[in-house]
Motif scaffolding. Structure first.
Motif, short mmCIF file in Angstrom:
data_model
loop_
_atom_site.label_atom_id
_atom_site.label_comp_id
_atom_site.label_asym_id
_atom_site.label_seq_id
_atom_site.Cartn_x
_atom_site.Cartn_y
_atom_site.Cartn_z
N PRO A 108 0.82 -1.22 0.00
CA PRO A 108 0.00 0.00 0.00
C PRO A 108 0.85 1.27 0.00
O PRO A 108 0.50 2.26 -0.66
N LEU A 109 1.98 1.25 0.73
CA LEU A 109 2.79 2.48 0.79
C LEU A 109 3.43 2.78 -0.56
O LEU A 109 3.58 3.95 -0.93
N ARG A 110 3.82 1.75 -1.31
CA ARG A 110 4.39 2.03 -2.64
C ARG A 110 3.33 2.62 -3.57
O ARG A 110 3.64 3.45 -4.42
N ARG A 111 2.08 2.21 -3.42
CA ARG A 111 1.00 2.71 -4.28
C ARG A 111 0.52 4.09 -3.83
O ARG A 111 -0.20 4.75 -4.54
N GLY A 112 0.87 4.48 -2.60
CA GLY A 112 0.32 5.74 -2.08
C GLY A 112 -1.08 5.56 -1.51
O GLY A 112 -1.80 6.52 -1.28
N GLY A 113 -1.45 4.31 -1.27
CA GLY A 113 -2.76 4.02 -0.67
C GLY A 113 -2.60 3.81 0.83
O GLY A 113 -1.62 4.25 1.43
N SER A 114 -3.57 3.10 1.43
CA SER A 114 -3.44 2.94 2.87
C SER A 114 -3.76 1.51 3.30
O SER A 114 -4.36 0.74 2.55
N VAL A 115 -3.29 1.20 4.51
CA VAL A 115 -3.52 -0.13 5.07
C VAL A 115 -4.09 0.01 6.48
O VAL A 115 -3.68 0.89 7.24
N ARG A 116 -5.06 -0.84 6.76
CA ARG A 116 -5.59 -0.91 8.12
C ARG A 116 -5.29 -2.30 8.64
O ARG A 116 -5.80 -3.29 8.10
N HIS A 117 -4.44 -2.35 9.65
CA HIS A 117 -4.06 -3.64 10.22
C HIS A 117 -4.94 -3.94 11.42
O HIS A 117 -5.18 -3.07 12.25
N LEU A 118 -5.41 -5.19 11.49
CA LEU A 118 -6.37 -5.56 12.53
C LEU A 118 -5.73 -5.87 13.88
O LEU A 118 -6.43 -6.17 14.84
N GLY A 119 -4.39 -5.85 13.95
CA GLY A 119 -3.75 -6.27 15.19
C GLY A 119 -3.71 -7.79 15.25
O GLY A 119 -2.65 -8.38 15.27
#
Ligand code: MCA
Ligand code: AMP
Length: 480
Positions: free
Chosen positions: A193-204
């Protein structure tokens, strides 16, 4: 080389990372990573205490910004595994979240706390495409795990190939609950996601509730191992809300092991959406995928990604020309997505490649007439895939033999509906009157190696079946 993260060059206020209720924008991530990069600069390698946290993501981005290789550590690693990885990779520092307690094996290292709100500025670092970005430890059939050295070039190439296959853009919001010390969770799940400029939500940690919540709140993609999709398939009949939220996703992607066709079908019939599979390896990053614009066919891992050369070979190394859905050969790959070497293991590196530079994956497959690849097995019976983790039988056998109650030990994998395979220990006890029980052996392996390497079943035997040469006959190990 151009930067790995174009969105960090002139970062804005768009979201980058979210873990629970903690999040960072690209501007905040860039500032925190640049502050930490100064501390990493000049080292060859830094270790990262890879909990499922913002700190892990910031630490890895900081190391990459500094041109230093990051060595992600499983925070549940036992003493023996951790001792091996630290001795082998010799990191200059360990980056950890403030307050995290580190085991004694790490106390000799300088510790740097990751401050996700620090503010630094970018410094000019000379890096080349071939510089190591990550050293990721992966199990083999025997011996301790080997450190696969992944250059920046491989990471950029594989993520861009996936962007092409999946139409993955900066508009995508990824949700996942994968651990961050392996390629799937870290490279695909955070750096992707960071390479695309998007975002990630990690659930833990993975949960079907967490997946549903995020998909209902704008997440567009889900990454998971088959165990996670199996748990989704099991939950769907009792949870119509989960079906609705999965139906909203743009892309559901499974990898790290085969997703059984039964789970594919259960998810498709409840949600109307098909999970697509991609096939990769720590050493090769991603090799094939079902494409977003292709036919999502259950039980296949799709077609080679752009830039990946893939062939099937017979036992003697002769390439198989067939695309007939029947002829089985070992998958060999070549391309810019590959690792450079196993750290400190020139012997193992040489053995992994053919004379003409193809990497031997050890995976067996057939090819359909339209090029879709179907994985049908593995060359080595001593490699077990459990919950998507690759686990070497030899490593567990060695740990079991260090238990005083064990005279002889053999380890196999057997089918498991949830984990794919479960680890089975076959033990000849030192004292047949008081054989060590499952819980004791599981704790022993969990505390030495890692909890996911613990046996789930133990059988006690009076002797292991052996051939005339004394070699253990694993195929004769059956329980009746
Ligand atoms: C249980 N636990 C123990 C013990 N027994 N801890 C210490 N000692 C014991 N004796 C703990 C476990 O650590 C775990 O804690 C919890 O009890 C439950 O254990 P378990 O049943 O083993 O875990 P699970 O919840 O069933 O895990 C299923 C999972 C997991 C979530 C699917 O297997 C997983 O995260 N898999 C992902 C693997 C992965 O990312 N592989 C990618 C590598 P706790 O719950 O707190 O952890 S492959 C790759 O990268 C390539 C490139 C590719 O193609 O992707
Ligand atoms: P690892 O060494 O942990 O990176 O695991 C790599 C191995 O996972 C590969 O060699 C395959 O055996 C397996 N694998 C990864 N993705 C898939 C998939 N989609 N289907 C079947 N096996 C897979």
């Amino acid at each position: 080389m151009s930067t790995l993260f174009p969105a960090l060059t002139n970062p804005g206020e768009q979201p980058a990372l979210r873990f629970g209720d903690r999040s960072l924008t690209y501007a905040e991530l860039g500032a925190a990573a640049d502050a930490l990069a100064v501390r990493c600069a000049g080292s060859d390698r830094v270790a990262v205490w890879a909990t499922n946290s913002l700190e892990t993501a910031v630490a890895v981005v900081a190391a990459l910004r500094a041109g230093v290789a990051a060595v992600p550590l499983n925070p549940k690693s036992g003493d023996k595994e951790l001792g091996h990885i630290l001795a082998d990779s010799a990191p200059a520092l360990v980056l950890a979240a403030p307050g995290d307690e580190l085991p004694s094996a790490l106390r000799h290292l300088e510790r740097v706390d990751v401050d996700v709100h620090a503010v630094g500025t970018a410094t000019d670092v000379q890096v080349s495409d071939e510089d190591p970005a990550l050293v990721v430890y992966t199990s083999g059939t025997t011996g301790p795990p080997k450190g696969a050295v992944l250059p920046r070039r491989a990471i950029a190439t594989t993520l861009d190939a996936l962007a092409d296959a999946w139409q993955w853009t900066g508009e995508d919001v990824l949700v996942h609950g994968l651990p961050l010390f392996h390629v799937h969770g870290l490279v695909l799940g955070i750096l992707g996601p960071l390479r695309r400029g998007g975002s990630v939500r990690h659930l833990g940690r993975f949960s079907t509730e967490g997946v549903a919540r995020e998909l209902n709140d704008g997440a567009t993609m889900l990454f998971g191992v088959p165990t996670m999709y199996h748990r989704i398939a099991e939950t769907l009949p009792d949870d119509p809300g989960l079906a609705k939220s999965l139906a909203r996703a743009r892309l559901l992607v499974s990898g790290s092991a085969a997703l059984p066709v039964h789970d594919h079908e259960r998810i498709a019939s409840a949600t109307g959406r098909r999970v697509i599979e991609r096939y990769g390896m720590t050493e090769t990053l991603m090799n094939t995928s079902v494409r977003a614009d292709g036919e999502p066919r259950a039980g296949t891992v799709g077609v080679p990604l752009p830039g990946v050369d893939l062939r099937l070979v017979e036992e003697d190394g002769t390439p198989l020309p067939e695309y007939d859905g029947e002829s089985v050969g070992e998958i060999q790959v070549r391309g810019p997505n590959l690792f450079t070497e196993y750290l400190n293991r020139p012997d193992a590196t040489a053995a992994a490649f053919t004379a003409d530079g193809w990497f031997r994956t050890g995976d067996m497959a057939v090819r359909d007439p339209d090029g879709y690849l179907r994985i049908v097995g593995r060359k080595a019976t001593d490699l077990i895939k459990s919950g998507g983790y690759k686990i070497g039988a030899g490593e567990i056998e060695n740990a079991l033999l260090e238990h005083p109650g064990v005279r002889e030990a053999a380890v196999t994998g057997e089918p498991d509906p949830d984990l794919g395979e479960r680890i089975v220990a076959w033990i000849v006890p030192a004292d047949p009157q008081s054989p060590p029980e499952l819980a004791e052996l599981a704790d022993h392996v969990a505390s030495r190696l890692a909890p996911h390497k613990r046996p789930r079943v133990v059988h006690h035997l009076t002797a292991l079946p052996r051939n005339d040469m004394g070699k253990i006959l694993k195929r004769a190990l059956t329980h009746d």
